[in-house]
Enzyme design. Sequence first.
Site, PDB file in Angstrom:
ATOM      1  N   THR A  68       0.787  -1.116   0.066  1.00  0.00           N
ATOM      2  CA  THR A  68      -0.020  -0.005   0.021  1.00  0.00           C
ATOM      3  C   THR A  68       0.646   1.332   0.213  1.00  0.00           C
ATOM      4  OG1 THR A  68      -1.424   1.643   1.235  1.00  0.00           O
ATOM      5  CG2 THR A  68      -0.221  -0.166   2.519  1.00  0.00           C
ATOM      6  N   ASP A 109       0.013   3.859   1.339  1.00  0.00           N
ATOM      7  CA  ASP A 109      -0.399   4.516   2.664  1.00  0.00           C
ATOM      8  C   ASP A 109       0.442   4.105   3.610  1.00  0.00           C
ATOM      9  OD1 ASP A 109      -2.666   5.242   1.129  1.00  0.00           O
ATOM     10  OD2 ASP A 109      -3.942   3.824   2.146  1.00  0.00           O
ATOM     11  N   GLY A 114      -3.486   8.534   1.376  1.00  0.00           N
ATOM     12  CA  GLY A 114      -3.057   7.857   2.653  1.00  0.00           C
ATOM     13  C   GLY A 114      -4.087   7.613   3.514  1.00  0.00           C
ATOM     14  N   ARG A 121      -0.255   6.317  -7.224  1.00  0.00           N
ATOM     15  CA  ARG A 121      -0.258   4.952  -7.254  1.00  0.00           C
ATOM     16  C   ARG A 121       0.186   4.393  -8.583  1.00  0.00           C
ATOM     17  NH1 ARG A 121      -5.919   3.534  -5.009  1.00  0.00           N
ATOM     18  NH2 ARG A 121      -6.233   2.675  -6.793  1.00  0.00           N
TER      19      ARG A 121
HETATM   20  O1  F6P Z   1      -5.316   2.630  -0.060  1.00  0.00           O
HETATM   21  C1  F6P Z   1      -4.494   3.339  -0.835  1.00  0.00           C
HETATM   22  C2  F6P Z   1      -5.620   4.337  -1.377  1.00  0.00           C
HETATM   23  O2  F6P Z   1      -4.833   4.965  -2.425  1.00  0.00           O
HETATM   24  C3  F6P Z   1      -5.761   5.561  -0.680  1.00  0.00           C
HETATM   25  O3  F6P Z   1      -4.749   6.432  -0.246  1.00  0.00           O
HETATM   26  C4  F6P Z   1      -7.083   6.192  -0.924  1.00  0.00           C
HETATM   27  O4  F6P Z   1      -7.590   6.789   0.059  1.00  0.00           O
HETATM   28  C5  F6P Z   1      -7.750   5.237  -1.628  1.00  0.00           C
HETATM   29  O5  F6P Z   1      -6.872   4.116  -1.757  1.00  0.00           O
HETATM   30  C6  F6P Z   1      -8.591   5.441  -2.881  1.00  0.00           C
HETATM   31  O6  F6P Z   1      -9.227   4.515  -3.254  1.00  0.00           O
HETATM   32  P1  F6P Z   1     -10.036   4.279  -4.740  1.00  0.00           P
HETATM   33  O7  F6P Z   1      -8.815   3.687  -5.558  1.00  0.00           O
HETATM   34  O8  F6P Z   1     -10.931   3.489  -4.470  1.00  0.00           O
HETATM   35  O9  F6P Z   1     -10.079   5.626  -4.999  1.00  0.00           O
END
Ligand code: F6P
Length: 373
Positions: free
Chosen positions: A150, A152, A195, A300
């Site tokens: 992750t 995070d 995060g 990401r």
């Molecule tokens: O847990 C990883 C993360 O990128 C967090 O930092 C963020 O709040 C969340 O996932 C976003 O999720 P999604 O991809 O469902 O928008």
Amino acid sequence: MATIQDRVPVSQIKRIAVLTGGGDCPGLNAVIRAVVKDAINCGIEVYGIEDGFLGLIEDRIRLLSLDDVSNILTMGGTILGSNNKSNPQKYPVGKNEDGTPKFKDLTEVCVTHLEIRKIEALVVIGGDGTMSAAKPIADLGINCIGVPKTIDNDLYGTDITFGFQTAVSVATEALDRVHPTAASHHRVMVVELMGRNAGWLTLHAGLASGSDVILIPEIEFDLEKVCEYCLWRSQRGKRFTIIAVAEGAKMSDGKQIVERTDPTSPDPIRLGGIARWLSEQIEEKTEIESRYVVLGHTQRGGTPVAGDRVLATQFGHHAMQLLKMGKTNRLVVMQGGHLGDVEIASAADKQRLVPKNHPLVATAKSVYTCFGD
Ligand code: F6P
């Protein structure tokens, strides 16, 4: 369904499967590659499950070969696909009469899909939600080995998750890039980082970029103090103020800004919007022109940095070592610079947050960084 006693001892494992669960992050392919290469090298067959636990529920499982994992070390994303909505124990199946989402426990369906192929162990690459989803499957006798990912960096039990170092590097570069444009225009620039409820990413990128203000969920901030700090900088002749704010940053009353909720997701709250709110508030209260940037999923994406490639490969190798040693239901971790493993269930549904007295907070404060507290 076979009982735990019916199964072959894990040390003689001949067939395993691998899945990537939750939100993706750089380095997932590096782990898949390490697991598949190590396994095939030892005569173990590896099946890839598509789209995380969703593929296990829907029986989308395919045999992986060395060719499948060739040339993927540096690739972002995951060749298997991922999904952050499908905990088999709480799978959404329409709505109840009162309109609330209806859930069904499909754990046994997942185990059956593994048993049909005589798959004895499952390598689950994911965060706290993925580890918690693996637990009921482990309880039904499938050996689950967890690998922590992750951006995070909030997985309980490990000092670091892969994906984090890449996200820090991406966010740091973005913060560096807004610096000169903010200075050219005498502006406050508010940059929102991901995060969830953990401030690790914002703390590290904020410190690395020399951000003037760092706002993280673990240290509640007072808007007045942030505004005073921006004014103080401006009065000292500083031509800009850079604010790194975590999407989950909390105000003095504990409030966070929620972008939307997804009731079908095991983690229904999607944070977001704090940078816009903060930038508007600062401009109104200080009369210093402000702009905001939301880094979002850029954090990401992309190729993993060298540190994440190494960590991901180490994690994948350690997962295979655990399987070959006959260890069951462990989570690979890095503690104090050493690879190790803990009970997989110990990381389920828990988060490792930044302690208020963390040395990096003190370090940042020593160079005049404002945390709004
Ligand atoms: O847990 C990883 C993360 O990128 C967090 O930092 C963020 O709040 C969340 O996932 C976003 O999720 P999604 O991809 O469902 O928008």
